[in-house]
Design an enzyme around this catalytic site. Structure first.
Site, PDB file in Angstrom:
ATOM      1  N   TYR A   1      11.289   0.212  -2.377  1.00 31.74           N
ATOM      2  CA  TYR A   1      12.438   0.802  -2.986  1.00 31.74           C
ATOM      3  C   TYR A   1      13.612  -0.139  -2.791  1.00 31.74           C
ATOM      4  O   TYR A   1      13.455  -1.157  -2.131  1.00 31.74           O
ATOM      5  CB  TYR A   1      12.749   2.152  -2.277  1.00 31.74           C
ATOM      6  CG  TYR A   1      13.130   1.979  -0.821  1.00 31.74           C
ATOM      7  CD1 TYR A   1      12.169   1.902   0.189  1.00 31.74           C
ATOM      8  CD2 TYR A   1      14.475   1.850  -0.450  1.00 31.74           C
ATOM      9  CE1 TYR A   1      12.540   1.715   1.524  1.00 31.74           C
ATOM     10  CE2 TYR A   1      14.841   1.650   0.888  1.00 31.74           C
ATOM     11  CZ  TYR A   1      13.864   1.594   1.855  1.00 31.74           C
ATOM     12  OH  TYR A   1      14.229   1.395   3.162  1.00 31.74           O
TER      13      TYR A   1
ATOM     14  N   GLU B   1      12.157  -2.810  -7.990  1.00 31.68           N
ATOM     15  CA  GLU B   1      12.111  -1.986  -6.781  1.00 31.68           C
ATOM     16  C   GLU B   1      12.598  -0.603  -7.182  1.00 31.68           C
ATOM     17  O   GLU B   1      13.796  -0.365  -7.347  1.00 31.68           O
ATOM     18  CB  GLU B   1      13.015  -2.573  -5.690  1.00 31.68           C
ATOM     19  CG  GLU B   1      12.524  -3.910  -5.153  1.00 31.68           C
ATOM     20  CD  GLU B   1      11.385  -3.769  -4.144  1.00 31.68           C
ATOM     21  OE1 GLU B   1      10.930  -2.635  -3.899  1.00 31.68           O
ATOM     22  OE2 GLU B   1      10.961  -4.807  -3.603  1.00 31.68           O
TER      23      GLU B   1
ATOM     24  N   ALA C   1       0.792  -1.218   0.000  1.00 31.81           N
ATOM     25  CA  ALA C   1       0.000   0.000   0.000  1.00 31.81           C
ATOM     26  C   ALA C   1       0.833   1.280   0.000  1.00 31.81           C
ATOM     27  O   ALA C   1       0.517   2.256  -0.670  1.00 31.81           O
ATOM     28  CB  ALA C   1      -0.922  -0.022   1.218  1.00 31.81           C
TER      29      ALA C   1
HETATM   30 ZN   LIG Z   1       6.838  -3.738  -2.056  1.00 32.79          ZN
END
Ligand SMILES: [Zn+2]
Length: 891
Positions: free
Chosen positions: A458, A535, A331
Site C-alpha cells: 500500500y 501501490e 504474498a
Molecule cells: Zn509489494
C-alpha cells in the site's frame, strides 16, 4: 542457572537452634531485574513487583511457616496472570483478537515461571507440615524453590524484553510494546513464528533499509517495519527501539445493503481452496466465459501453477498490442490480487455496456497474472498473515523478495535490496534465482507488453522507473506523465473513506525509496514496456491504520477497484500509440519537445528516432549526450554539459527548430536578482550549480515580477530540487504557485512529494502568458526543500509542437477574444467526442460530434475564465489536441 545463595545457618545445628529461618537475598544473581532496561519499564514492575512484595512480607515474620505463607504460590500465580493480562490489554489497545493472541504468547513464555510456582507450592507444603521445627534440608529446599522462581521470572522478563544480557552495546531501554513484539516471533517452532508490524523510532527509513529491513510506512513519528522472528531479534540486537503496531481494528459495516442487514462475508480467496481459491476461480471463469482463457506460465517452488488469464480473442494476435497486469509479488498484499481478479471479471463481462471497454478487449492481448507468488500467498492464509517473500529455502532462512530478484539492476547495491537471507528484502543468491521470477521473465519476453502494471499494496502511489538510482528520470518521462499525471492532476483518485490522500501520487519509484532488481526496471529496460507499480490504497481507513490488511469488505474492495480501473483502461487505450495518446484522466498528451532544464545544463526531450540527428544551439552547436536511462522507447533526453546561463538557445530535430530565451534565473547566488525569502535561506552545503541553493523547511520563496514579452506566449518554469520528505506521508509536500495579477490570486502549478536526496529537474509549461507579468512562489510545509537554478524560459518560436494524432482541431481564433469559439472537427468521416480541460485538468466542456462538422463552444454563457485550455478530439484510437488560449475582455 544462577548460583543459589546457601542458607547462612551453621551446618549441623538443630532446627530449633537456627530460628529465625534465614532467607537468601534472592535477587543478587538476577540479570534482567538489575538491568538499566528495567528502570521505567512497566512490565518490569508487573513481573517483579509481586515477588518483591512477598519477600518484604516474609522478612517481617520469623517463623518458617509464616515465611513460606508469605510466598503464596496461588496469589503469585494470580499476580502473574494479571500482569500478562495487563500487558496484553495495554499493547493491543482494545483489539480483542490481538489481545487474546498476545495473552497466549505470554502465557507460553511464562510456562517455566508457572512450573517454578508449582514446585514452590510443594516445598511450602513440606515446610508447613514440618512446622514449627522444620528440618534444614526442607528449609533449604524451600529456599531453593524461591530462588528458582526468581530466576524463572528473571529469564521470562529478559526473553520477553528481547535483551541479550551479554550484549556489548549495553542494555536497551525498551518498553512493554517491544516485549510483545519480541514475543510475537519468539516461539521456537517455525509454525508459530509470525511477522508483525513494528514502529521503530529514532531511526531514518534509509538506515533501516540499509540494514536490510522491510520498511513499509511511517506512523506516529516512527518508521513502520514488518519483521519476522529473526528480523525482530536483529532489530533489537542493532539497538533499534521498536513498538508493536496493533492489528487493524474491525471495520464498521458502513455502506452495506439496505438496512445494513447483509451479513459480512469474506471476500479474500486463498490460492489452494478447491471451491473458492484463486486457482478454482480462474478455472471456473475460463470455463464459463468465452472471452477468458487460462494459461499456466510456470510453477512455483512448491509446485503451484503460476496462472495467467487472457481476456479477449484467444491466442496471440500479431496486430494486437500486449498489455500485462501482474499482482501479488508480495504474498501479504491480498488486495492486489482482488484488483487483478476484478479487472478480469470487468473486462470479460458481456459486451454492450461500455463501448470503450469492448473495443479495447477486442483490440489488445490482455494478460493478467493474479498471483505472481502463489506459495507465499497461500502461506499468508495458513501460517503468517504478513509473509512477503517466496517459500524457497536458503540455508536456514526461507524466501526471496521477488521484486528484488529480476535480472535488471539485480544486486546493484545493498540499500535497494539485501544480501541477507533472513531479510524480508533478500534479493536471492542470483538474479532470477526464483522459479516464479523466471516464469514471469520468460513469459513476458515471449509476449512483450507495450504497457504494464504490477499491483502492490500500500501507500497510494503510481510509480514508474527508474527505481534503482535516486535522481534519475526516465527518457520517456513525457509519456509516463501523460499516462500517470502529476500531483496536480493524477490519473487515479482515491475515494476510500478515511484514506490519507484523495489521489494516487505519480512519480519515479525512488521517491519512495530506491530498490534494485524490481519489476519495472526489468520490464522497461529489457522489454521496452511502459511499466508501472501501483501501490493500492494508503493503508489508512476509517478504522485507522490497516497497512497490508485491507479490510475483507466487498464495498471497500469495490471502491478500491473502481478508483484504480480508469488508469488500467488508459494504459490499454494508450498501448496502440503511446506517444500520440492524450489522457482524459490527466488532461495531458506528449509534447514533441520538452525543455526540462535551461540552466546550468540544457536538458531537452525529443522523439527517440530524431535524437541522434538533433542539435542544441547556443550561437554555435553545443555538444550533448543522449541519456537513455530506463528505456526510452519513445523519447530521448539530450543533456549538455553545465554551461551557465546564456540568454538564448534553440533545439533542432527532424526539421523542427524551437527557440527559447531565458527570462529570469535564480540560484541564490550573491549577484542574482533578489527574491523574497520568508524562512528560506541561501545554503552553501548543497547546491546544483554556483556556490549556493535555496533551502527552506517551513516557508515561502517568491520570485520578483517577470515581464513576459508580447512576442512570447508560452513559458516553461524549470527548476532543480532535492527534498527530504517521505512518500509514506502524503501530508509532507511542497507546492509551486503562480500569479499573473500581482498576487491577488495564486494558481497551483506543481507539487512535489517524497524523498529525493539527489538533484533532479522539474518543469511546468504555462501557456497564454503573452505580455503578462508573472511571479512564482515556492512553499514548503515541514519538508526540507532545496531549490537551485530556477529558470523562466520563454518559448520564442515553434516551441511546443503537438505530436501524434492524424488530424488537427482548427479553432475560429486562438487566442479567443469573443464569446464563442468554433472548433473544426479533425476527421471528416468519423464521429467522436470533443472535450475541453482547464489548466488543472478539470473537464469543463464536452460535446459529442456526429460527423466532420464544426462545433461551437459558448464561452460567455458558460462563464469560462481566461486562461489556457486543452481541447481534445477523440475518435476510437485517433486523438487530436489543441492548446486553446482564452483571453476575453471581461464584460
Ligand atoms: Zn509489494
Amino acid at each position: 542457572m544462577a548460583d543459589v545463595v546457601p542458607p547462612t545457618h551453621a551446618a549441623g545445628a538443630t532446627p530449633a537452634e537456627r530460628a529465625p529461618y534465614d532467607m537468601p537475598e534472592f535477587t543478587r544473581s538476577l540479570r534482567g531485574f538489575a538491568s538499566v532496561a528495567g528502570l521505567q519499564s512497566r512490565s518490569h514492575a508487573l513481573v517483579f513487583g509481586p515477588l518483591l512484595a512477598a519477600r518484604r512480607s516474609a522478612m517481617r515474620v520469623q517463623a518458617a511457616q509464616s515465611r513460606a505463607s508469605a510466598f503464596d504460590a496461588a496469589r503469585l500465580r494470580k499476580s502473574l496472570d494479571d500482569a500478562i493480562a495487563a500487558i496484553s490489554a495495554e499493547s493491543a489497545e482494545g483489539d480483542g483478537p490481538t489481545e487474546r493472541a498476545l495473552t497466549a504468547r505470554l502465557e507460553e513464555a511464562a510456562a517455566p515461571v508457572f512450573e517454578a510456582l508449582d514446585s514452590l507450592r510443594a516445598r511450602a507444603d513440606d515446610v508447613k507440615r514440618a512446622a514449627p521445627a522444620v528440618p534444614a534440608a526442607q528449609w533449604d529446599a524451600w529456599c531453593r524453590a524461591v530462588q528458582h522462581l526468581f530466576d524463572a521470572a528473571d529469564a521470562f522478563w529478559l526473553r520477553t524484553s528481547g535483551i541479550a544480557p551479554e550484549s556489548r552495546r549495553g542494555p536497551l531501554r525498551l518498553g512493554i510494546p517491544l516485549v510483545l513484539a519480541m514475543l510475537l516471533g519468539w516461539s521456537p517452532g517455525a509454525a508459530g513464528a509470525q511477522h508483525a508490524t513494528l514502529r521503530v523510532t529514532g531511526a531514518a527509513p534509509e538506515s533501516l533499509l540499509r540494514a536490510g529491513f522491510d520498511v513499509v510506512g511511517a506512523a506516529g513519528g516512527g518508521v513502520l517495519v514488518v519483521a519476522g522472528p529473526q528480523e525482530q531479534a536483529r532489530l533489537a540486537s542493532l539497538g533499534f527501539a521498536a513498538t508493536l503496531m496493533p492489528a487493524p481494528a474491525a471495520i464498521p459495516p458502513a455502506g452495506r445493503g439496505p438496512g445494513g442487514a447483509q451479513a459480512k462475508s469474506p471476500v479474500y480467496r486463498p490460492f489452494d481452496d478447491p471451491i473458492r481459491g484463486v486457482a478454482a476461480w480462474a478455472d471456473s471463469i475460463a470455463r464459463a466465459n468465452p472471452r477468458v482463457s487460462l494459461d499456466t506460465i510456470g510453477s512455483s517452488y512448491e509446485g503451484r501453477p503460476i496462472l495467467a488469464l487472457k481476456v479477449g480473442p484467444r491466442g496471440d494476435g500479431p496486430l494486437r498490442q500486449n498489455v500485462a497486469f501482474l499482482a501479488t509479488y508480495h504474498a501479504r498484499e491480498w488486495a492486489a490480487t482482488e484488483m487483478a481478479l476484478r479487472l478480469v471479471a470487468y473486462l470479460a463481462a458481456p459486451p454492450g455496456l461500455d463501448a470503450r471497454r469492448d473495443s479495447l478487449v477486442q483490440a489488445r492481448d490482455i494478460w493478467v497474472v493474479p498471483v505472481a507468488n502463489p506459495d507465499g500467498y497461500q502461506y499468508t492464509f495458513t501460517s503468517d498473515r504478513l509473509w512477503r517473500k517466496t517459500r524457497s529455502p536458503h540455508g536456514t532462512a526461507v524466501g526471496v523478495d521477488m521484486n528484488r530478484n529480476h535480472t535488471v539492476n539485480w544486486g546493484l547495491d545493498d540499500i535497494g535490496s539485501s544480501p541477507i537471507p533472513d531479510s524480508d528484502i533478500y534479493r536471492g543468491p542470483s538474479a532470477a534465482s526464483e522459479p516464479e521470477t523466471r516464469a514471469i521473465e520468460t513469459f513476458l519476453a515471449a509476449h512483450p507488453p507495450v504497457a504494464s502494471i504490477s499491483y502492490h499494496t500500500y501507500t497510494g502511489l503510481i510509480m514508474y522507473p527508474p527505481t534503482a538510482v535516486y535522481g534519475q528520470l526516465p527518457a520517456d518521462l513525457p509519456v509516463y506523465r501523460a499516462l500517470a499525471g502529476t500531483n496536480v492532476r493524477s490519473a487515479a483518485a482515491d475515494n476510500l473513506p478515511g484514506s490519507l490522500s484523495n489521489y494516487y501520487s505519480p512519480g519515479p519509484a525512488w521517491l519512495l525509496y530506491a530498490t534494485n532488481g524490481d519489476y519495472t526496471d526489468f520490464a522497461s529496460a529489457r522489454l521496452g514496456a511502459l511499466a508501472f507499480t501501483q501501490e493500492l490504497t494508503t493503508g489508512y481507513g476509517q478504522g485507522g491504520y490497516y497497512g497490508f490488511e485491507f479490510p475483507d469488505d466487498e464495498t471497500l474492495l469495490g471502491q478500491m477497484f473502481s478508483d484504480a480501473l480508469p488508469f488500467a483502461l488508459d494504459l490499454l487505450d494508450a498501448a496502440a500509440a503511446p506517444r500520440a495518446f492524450t489522457s482524459a484522466s490527466t488532461g495531458r498528451g506528449v509534447d514533441a519537445l520538452t525543455i526540462e532544464s535551461a540552466s546550468p545544463a540544457i536538458r531537452a526531450i525529443v522523439p527517440a528516432p530524431d535524437a541522434p540527428r538533433a542539435a542544441v544551439i547556443r550561437d554555435a552547436p553545443v555538444p550533448f549526450r543522449v541519456d537513455s536511462a530506463a528505456g526510452g522507447r519513445y523519447m530521448r533526453r539530450l543533456v549538455t554539459a553545465d554551461s551557465g546561463r546564456e540568454g538564448a538557445f534553440s533545439v533542432k530535430w527532424a526539421g523542427n527548430n524551437a527557440s527559447f530565451r531565458l527570462l529570469a534565473v535564480s540560484g541564490a547566488e550573491p549577484h542574482d536578482q533578489p527574491w523574497i525569502a520568508d524562512q528560506f535561506v541561501a545554503d552553501t552545503l548543497l547546491r546544483r550549480a554556483g556556490t549556493r541553493s535555496w533551502k527552506g523547511t517551513n516557508g515561502t520563496l517568491t520570485s520578483p515580477p517577470v515581464a513576459v514579452p508580447a512576442a512570447i506566449d508560452t513559458v516553461s518554469l524549470a527548476f532543480w530540487n532535492v527534498h527530504f520528505g517521505s512518500n509514506f506521508s502524503p501530508l509532507l509536500k511542497a507546492t509551486v504557485e503562480m500569479t499573473v495579477d500581482g498576487g491577488s490570486t495564486w494558481t497551483l502549478i506543481a507539487m512535489v512529494r517524497g524523498f529525493a536526496p539527489e538533484w533532479y529537474p522539474e518543469e511546468v509549461v504555462l501557456g497564454g502568458m503573452r505580455g503578462k507579468t508573472m511571479q512564482v512562489r515556492f512553499r514548503t510545509d515541514a519538508m526540507q526543500w532545496q531549490l537551485d537554478e530556477i529558470a523562466v524560459v520563454g518559448h520564442t518560436a515553434n516551441a511546443v509542437v503537438p505530436s501524434g494524432g492524424d488530424g488537427a482541431i482548427v479553432p475560429s481564433e486562438n487566442p479567443v477574444r469573443l464569446g464563442t469559439v468554433r472548433l473544426k472537427w479533425p476527421w471528416p468521416d468519423k464521429s467522436g467526442d470533443l472535450i475541453a480541460y482547464d489548466f488543472s485538468g478539470r473537464e469543463v466542456w464536452r460535446r459529442r460530434v456526429a460527423d466532420g462538422s464544426t462545433t461551437s463552444w459558448d464561452l460567455a454563457t458558460q462563464n469560462v475564465a481566461n486562461g489556457v485550455y486543452l481541447v481534445v478530439a477523440r475518435s476510437g484510437a485517433s486523438v487530436a489536441r489543441l492548446k486553446l488560449f482564452v483571453a476575453r475582455r471581461t464584460p
